[in-house]
Write a protein that holds these residues in place. Structure first.
Motif, short mmCIF file in Angstrom:
data_model
loop_
_atom_site.label_atom_id
_atom_site.label_comp_id
_atom_site.label_asym_id
_atom_site.label_seq_id
_atom_site.Cartn_x
_atom_site.Cartn_y
_atom_site.Cartn_z
N LEU A 196 -13.09 9.18 3.63
CA LEU A 196 -13.11 7.75 3.83
C LEU A 196 -14.40 7.24 4.43
CD1 LEU A 196 -9.84 6.34 4.84
CD2 LEU A 196 -10.92 5.90 2.87
N HIS A 249 -6.68 6.94 -2.05
CA HIS A 249 -5.28 7.19 -2.85
C HIS A 249 -4.77 8.65 -2.18
CE1 HIS A 249 -1.91 6.95 -6.11
NE2 HIS A 249 -1.46 6.93 -5.00
N GLN A 299 -16.09 7.34 0.48
CA GLN A 299 -15.70 6.61 -0.37
C GLN A 299 -14.86 5.35 0.24
OE1 GLN A 299 -13.76 9.82 -2.45
NE2 GLN A 299 -11.80 8.55 -2.21
N PRO A 300 -15.25 4.25 -0.19
CA PRO A 300 -14.34 2.99 0.44
C PRO A 300 -12.93 3.12 0.62
CG PRO A 300 -15.31 2.43 -1.71
CD PRO A 300 -15.58 3.92 -1.71
N GLU A 301 -12.23 3.62 -0.60
CA GLU A 301 -10.81 3.98 -0.37
C GLU A 301 -10.31 4.96 -0.70
OE1 GLU A 301 -9.95 0.21 -2.63
OE2 GLU A 301 -10.63 1.31 -4.68
N TYR A 335 -5.14 3.81 8.96
CA TYR A 335 -6.06 3.69 7.87
C TYR A 335 -5.79 2.35 7.22
CZ TYR A 335 -6.99 8.65 9.02
OH TYR A 335 -7.45 9.54 9.64
N PRO A 336 -6.35 1.29 7.35
CA PRO A 336 -6.37 0.16 6.49
C PRO A 336 -6.55 0.34 5.00
CG PRO A 336 -7.92 -0.37 7.90
CD PRO A 336 -7.54 1.03 8.27
N ASP A 337 -7.52 1.41 4.68
CA ASP A 337 -8.17 1.71 3.20
C ASP A 337 -7.52 2.56 2.63
OD1 ASP A 337 -10.32 -0.39 3.59
OD2 ASP A 337 -11.30 0.97 4.86
N LEU A 338 -6.27 2.91 3.02
CA LEU A 338 -5.51 4.02 2.22
C LEU A 338 -4.25 3.40 1.43
CD1 LEU A 338 -5.40 7.10 2.57
CD2 LEU A 338 -3.74 6.93 4.30
N ARG A 339 -4.08 3.94 0.26
CA ARG A 339 -2.91 3.71 -0.44
C ARG A 339 -2.31 4.95 -0.60
NH1 ARG A 339 -1.65 3.15 -6.04
NH2 ARG A 339 -3.65 3.86 -6.72
N ARG A 394 0.91 -1.02 0.09
CA ARG A 394 -0.11 -0.18 0.13
C ARG A 394 0.84 1.17 -0.03
NH1 ARG A 394 -3.29 0.45 4.53
NH2 ARG A 394 -2.29 -0.82 5.89
N ARG A 444 -9.28 11.29 -5.07
CA ARG A 444 -7.88 11.35 -4.42
C ARG A 444 -7.36 12.61 -3.85
NH1 ARG A 444 -3.53 10.92 -9.57
NH2 ARG A 444 -3.91 13.08 -10.32
#
Ligand code: AVJ
Length: 339
Positions: A109, A116, A112-114, A138-142, A12, A89
């Motif tokens: 978040l 960048h 939206q689910p994820e 944040y597990p849903d972050l790239r 990630r 993003r």
């Protein structure tokens, strides 16, 4: 197959160190210390220690800027995000510790689910610390991080438009009145460079400190604890370390002045005595008269008209402005328009 708990975080995160001329610091120090008056660019404050000292500045009672902006983001992040539309993003210039950015990440978040998050900072140490902390929370972050100055990073981004197709919007973020380090020409060149990586309808969130009385401004840049003095003097420590300098740090004093005509706080390093300083790596000797200064930073302060003009000149429309309770700081949602 069992998921490897150690694999996900690395996947990630990508950190890119963008090459700038290896001897750029040396060249800028040579040019700055042989100029009259002597001056050095403020971007060199942010070595590892300098970045830490800046984070300490943000916690000082006198440095109201960070708290004022946090107050706005804490209260209005959802409204700000809602105004832009999405999915979006996030592209932050000068992310530092990215603490305030969390308000925006939280708001995004929720919608939206994820997400960048592209972050640009001159300090690789700040990028590593901030990105590691964000990924933990944040597990849903790239995250894609660029260790570079603004213009180098924006040029790279304008070239490589990875993953943009996944998002309808880009929200560029320039917080903390970082814009204050730039004069009128530089801020326009910078905002145009930001505008070039955005599409019509994308947003720029711009935090800007407002003009105010000197008795509020000066302590913010000359605090009682002496943290800002250390931040300023650390530039000489860095020159000693990286360029073989023999600055005697104790022979220089920190000074902050409000140049009201120019609308900016200036920081200087003042030579306490006549002295000569050697810079081995530059094969250079610099002489200082007693009281002679090195001008190390400008922090411009803005009014609403100046900010509107800035947007106008660079391909943005000013859509909305928020203030902290004390009206010290201005937080602006600019929207990229056809030019
Ligand atoms: C990070 C450029 C916004 O000018 O207020 C803080 C840097 N210098 N104290 C500012 C700074 C001295 C800061 N910026």
């Amino acid at each position: 197959m069992l998921a490897n708990p150690n694999a996900a975080p690395t996947a990630r995160l990508a950190i890119h160190q963008l090459a700038t001329a290896a001897d750029e610091f040396a060249a800028d120090v040579r040019a700055g210390l042989t100029a009259r008056p002597k001056a050095l660019p403020p971007k060199y404050f942010y070595d590892d220690l300098g970045s830490k000292l800046f984070e300490a500045i943000c916690r000082l009672p006198e440095y109201y800027l960070t708290r004022a902006e946090s107050q706005v983001l804490g209260r209005h992040a959802e409204a700000i995000i809602e105004d832009v539309g999405g999915p979006a993003r996030l592209l932050e210039l000068g992310s530092g510790s990215a603490e305030k950015t969390r308000h925006l990440i939280d708001a995004l978040l929720q919608r939206q689910p994820e997400l960048h998050y592209l972050m640009v900072d001159i300090s690789p140490a700040s990028l590593e610390a901030a990105s590691r902390e964000l990924l933990r929370v944040y597990p849903d972050l790239r995250i894609t991080a660029y260790a570079a100055d603004y213009f180098t990073a924006l040029a790279a981004l304008a070239g490589a438009e990875q993953s943009k197709q996944d998002y309808r919007r880009t929200i560029a973020v320039f917080l903390g009145s970082n814009i204050g380090n730039m004069d009128g020409h530089e801020s326009r060149a910078f905002l145009r460079a930001v505008r070039r990586v955005l599409d019509v309808g994308d947003a720029l969130l711009l935090g800007a400190d407002l003009k105010k009385q000197a008795d509020v401004l000066i302590p913010a840049y000359d605090d009682a604890l002496g943290v800002t003095a250390a931040f300023n003097l650390n530039l000489l420590v860095r020159i000693n370390r990286e360029l073989g300098g023999d600055f005697d740090i104790r022979q220089f004093a920190h000074r902050a002045v409000y140049n009201e005509a120019a609308g900016r706080v200036e920081m200087h390093l003042v030579s306490r005595a006549p002295q000569t300083v050697g810079l081995r790596a530059l094969d250079l000797e610099i002489t200082f008269a007693e009281g002679e200064t090195i001008h190390t930073e400008n922090s411009y302060k803005f009014d609403a008209d100046q900010l509107a003009e800035l947007a106008d000149d660079t391909g943005f429309a000013s859509r909305r402005t928020w203030h902290d309770e004390m009206k010290r700081f201005s937080f602006n949602l600019l929207v990229a328009i056809n030019q």
